[in-house]
Design a protein around this motif. Structure first.
Motif, mmCIF file in Angstrom:
data_model
loop_
_atom_site.group_PDB
_atom_site.id
_atom_site.type_symbol
_atom_site.label_atom_id
_atom_site.label_comp_id
_atom_site.label_asym_id
_atom_site.label_seq_id
_atom_site.Cartn_x
_atom_site.Cartn_y
_atom_site.Cartn_z
ATOM 1 N N GLU A 14 -2.087 -12.424 3.256
ATOM 2 C CA GLU A 14 -1.300 -12.673 2.055
ATOM 3 C C GLU A 14 -0.829 -11.298 1.617
ATOM 4 O OE1 GLU A 14 -3.374 -15.250 -0.791
ATOM 5 O OE2 GLU A 14 -4.710 -15.731 0.875
ATOM 6 N N SER A 15 0.480 -11.110 1.602
ATOM 7 C CA SER A 15 0.994 -9.766 1.326
ATOM 8 C C SER A 15 2.233 -9.815 0.449
ATOM 9 C CB SER A 15 1.325 -9.053 2.640
ATOM 10 O OG SER A 15 2.381 -9.710 3.303
ATOM 11 N N ASP A 16 2.389 -8.747 -0.307
ATOM 12 C CA ASP A 16 3.602 -8.498 -1.063
ATOM 13 C C ASP A 16 4.140 -7.185 -0.514
ATOM 14 O OD1 ASP A 16 5.613 -7.908 -2.810
ATOM 15 O OD2 ASP A 16 4.347 -7.819 -4.581
ATOM 16 N N ASP A 17 4.904 -7.362 0.394
ATOM 17 C CA ASP A 17 5.734 -6.541 1.242
ATOM 18 C C ASP A 17 5.098 -6.421 2.619
ATOM 19 O OD1 ASP A 17 7.965 -6.357 -0.465
ATOM 20 O OD2 ASP A 17 6.949 -4.828 -1.622
ATOM 21 N N GLY A 18 5.551 -5.459 3.386
ATOM 22 C CA GLY A 18 5.312 -5.460 4.818
ATOM 23 C C GLY A 18 3.867 -5.563 5.253
ATOM 24 N N VAL A 19 3.656 -6.319 6.349
ATOM 25 C CA VAL A 19 2.323 -6.458 6.915
ATOM 26 C C VAL A 19 2.419 -6.614 8.426
ATOM 27 C CG1 VAL A 19 2.248 -8.973 6.613
ATOM 28 C CG2 VAL A 19 0.117 -7.687 6.747
ATOM 29 N N GLN A 20 1.499 -5.957 9.114
ATOM 30 C CA GLN A 20 1.313 -6.137 10.550
ATOM 31 C C GLN A 20 -0.190 -6.197 10.802
ATOM 32 O OE1 GLN A 20 3.368 -2.660 12.120
ATOM 33 N NE2 GLN A 20 5.083 -3.943 12.744
ATOM 34 N N LEU A 21 -0.600 -7.139 11.652
ATOM 35 C CA LEU A 21 -2.011 -7.270 11.998
ATOM 36 C C LEU A 21 -2.153 -7.209 13.505
ATOM 37 C CD1 LEU A 21 -4.970 -7.802 11.168
ATOM 38 C CD2 LEU A 21 -4.474 -10.250 11.472
ATOM 39 N N TYR A 22 -2.966 -6.263 13.957
ATOM 40 C CA TYR A 22 -3.279 -6.105 15.374
ATOM 41 C C TYR A 22 -4.735 -6.491 15.590
ATOM 42 C CZ TYR A 22 0.921 -3.216 15.829
ATOM 43 O OH TYR A 22 2.214 -2.752 15.835
ATOM 44 N N ILE A 23 -4.995 -7.321 16.585
ATOM 45 C CA ILE A 23 -6.347 -7.658 17.015
ATOM 46 C C ILE A 23 -6.469 -7.160 18.453
ATOM 47 C CG2 ILE A 23 -8.035 -9.498 17.395
ATOM 48 C CD1 ILE A 23 -7.244 -9.174 14.437
ATOM 49 N N ASN A 24 -7.412 -6.251 18.672
ATOM 50 C CA ASN A 24 -7.559 -5.620 19.992
ATOM 51 C C ASN A 24 -6.219 -5.104 20.519
ATOM 52 O OD1 ASN A 24 -10.294 -5.862 20.096
ATOM 53 N ND2 ASN A 24 -10.269 -7.756 21.261
ATOM 54 N N GLU A 34 10.422 -6.301 3.190
ATOM 55 C CA GLU A 34 10.133 -6.406 1.761
ATOM 56 C C GLU A 34 10.216 -7.884 1.402
ATOM 57 O OE1 GLU A 34 12.197 -3.718 -0.867
ATOM 58 O OE2 GLU A 34 12.288 -2.194 0.713
ATOM 59 N N HIS A 35 9.163 -8.418 0.770
ATOM 60 C CA HIS A 35 9.132 -9.839 0.412
ATOM 61 C C HIS A 35 8.166 -10.072 -0.743
ATOM 62 C CE1 HIS A 35 6.151 -9.349 3.767
ATOM 63 N NE2 HIS A 35 5.380 -9.969 2.891
ATOM 64 N N PRO A 36 8.363 -11.175 -1.473
ATOM 65 C CA PRO A 36 7.412 -11.533 -2.524
ATOM 66 C C PRO A 36 6.096 -11.964 -1.874
ATOM 67 C CG PRO A 36 8.955 -13.314 -2.190
ATOM 68 C CD PRO A 36 9.435 -12.158 -1.335
ATOM 69 N N PRO A 37 5.051 -12.258 -2.658
ATOM 70 C CA PRO A 37 3.789 -12.694 -2.065
ATOM 71 C C PRO A 37 4.017 -13.814 -1.037
ATOM 72 C CG PRO A 37 3.473 -12.320 -4.382
ATOM 73 C CD PRO A 37 4.954 -12.173 -4.116
ATOM 74 N N ARG A 57 -1.973 -3.118 8.908
ATOM 75 C CA ARG A 57 -1.003 -2.165 8.369
ATOM 76 C C ARG A 57 -0.200 -2.871 7.283
ATOM 77 N NH1 ARG A 57 1.666 0.492 13.821
ATOM 78 N NH2 ARG A 57 -0.294 1.215 14.733
ATOM 79 N N PHE A 58 0.115 -2.126 6.222
ATOM 80 C CA PHE A 58 0.952 -2.718 5.179
ATOM 81 C C PHE A 58 1.689 -1.621 4.436
ATOM 82 C CE2 PHE A 58 -3.138 -1.931 3.265
ATOM 83 C CZ PHE A 58 -2.867 -1.492 1.983
ATOM 84 N N PHE A 59 2.777 -2.030 3.757
ATOM 85 C CA PHE A 59 3.487 -1.090 2.898
ATOM 86 C C PHE A 59 3.920 -1.799 1.631
ATOM 87 C CE2 PHE A 59 7.232 -2.882 5.030
ATOM 88 C CZ PHE A 59 8.166 -2.947 4.001
ATOM 89 N N GLU A 60 4.090 -1.010 0.594
ATOM 90 C CA GLU A 60 4.538 -1.496 -0.714
ATOM 91 C C GLU A 60 5.474 -0.450 -1.286
ATOM 92 O OE1 GLU A 60 5.711 -3.053 -3.766
ATOM 93 O OE2 GLU A 60 4.241 -4.295 -2.759
ATOM 94 N N PRO A 61 6.816 -0.707 -1.302
ATOM 95 C CA PRO A 61 7.749 0.292 -1.787
ATOM 96 C C PRO A 61 7.887 0.338 -3.303
ATOM 97 C CG PRO A 61 8.951 -1.602 -1.020
ATOM 98 C CD PRO A 61 7.493 -1.858 -0.731
ATOM 99 N N GLY A 62 7.339 -0.658 -3.991
ATOM 100 C CA GLY A 62 7.506 -0.696 -5.442
ATOM 101 C C GLY A 62 6.205 -0.992 -6.142
ATOM 102 N N GLU A 63 6.235 -2.007 -6.976
ATOM 103 C CA GLU A 63 5.054 -2.388 -7.751
ATOM 104 C C GLU A 63 4.528 -3.736 -7.295
ATOM 105 O OE1 GLU A 63 5.924 -2.251 -11.911
ATOM 106 O OE2 GLU A 63 6.834 -0.272 -11.762
ATOM 107 N N GLY A 64 3.331 -4.071 -7.744
ATOM 108 C CA GLY A 64 2.773 -5.394 -7.509
ATOM 109 C C GLY A 64 2.185 -5.585 -6.127
ATOM 110 N N ALA A 65 1.512 -4.578 -5.599
ATOM 111 C CA ALA A 65 0.966 -4.666 -4.244
ATOM 112 C C ALA A 65 -0.069 -5.776 -4.117
ATOM 113 C CB ALA A 65 0.339 -3.339 -3.845
ATOM 114 N N VAL A 66 0.023 -6.534 -3.010
ATOM 115 C CA VAL A 66 -0.941 -7.569 -2.671
ATOM 116 C C VAL A 66 -1.214 -7.481 -1.177
ATOM 117 C CG1 VAL A 66 -1.367 -10.057 -2.484
ATOM 118 C CG2 VAL A 66 -0.146 -9.149 -4.464
ATOM 119 N N ILE A 67 -2.496 -7.446 -0.783
ATOM 120 C CA ILE A 67 -2.852 -7.552 0.626
ATOM 121 C C ILE A 67 -4.238 -8.204 0.719
ATOM 122 C CG2 ILE A 67 -3.799 -5.205 0.787
ATOM 123 C CD1 ILE A 67 -1.879 -7.037 3.571
ATOM 124 N N ARG A 68 -4.308 -9.288 1.478
ATOM 125 C CA ARG A 68 -5.570 -9.993 1.725
ATOM 126 C C ARG A 68 -5.600 -10.398 3.184
ATOM 127 N NH1 ARG A 68 -3.806 -12.251 -3.035
ATOM 128 N NH2 ARG A 68 -5.071 -11.746 -4.847
#
Length: 94
Positions: A14-24, A34-37, A57-68
């Motif tokens: 669950e992210s508010d802006d960019g996300v990438q998930l690597y497993i192995n 850039e996207h809302p939650p 990995r994640f990024f937040e260019p503004g306000e309201g960061a969310v990462i789960r």
């Protein structure tokens, strides 16, 4: 992360802006925009008793960061990965 059960695992971010998930080192979630939650999922087969490298990995260019980060597998409903399953190592990204 230490894997307890063999089978297909679903990882959910669950992210508010960019996300990438690597497993192995395999990219299973890629929403580097850039996207809302937003909820994204990816699946991968894992084997009990193995240690799995998880890189979020994640990024937040503004306000309201969310990462789960959550996971599930047959027999386990979606949940935040328990802290006792996580171990970390620091890396230097340039």
């Amino acid at each position: 992360v230490l894997i307890d059960y063999t089978g297909t695992y679903t990882f959910t971010t669950e992210s508010d802006d960019g996300v990438q998930l690597y497993i192995n080192d395999q990219l299973i979630i890629d929403n580097w925009t850039e996207h809302p939650p937003t909820t994204d999922t990816g699946t991968i087969d894992l084997i009990a008793g193995e240690w799995v490298n998880v890189e979020l990995r994640f990024f937040e260019p503004g306000e309201g960061a969310v990462i789960r980060l959550s996971w599930s597998h047959p027999g386990l409903e979606k949940q935040i990965i328990p802290a006792e399953k996580l171990f970390y190592r620091e890396i230097d990204i340039k």
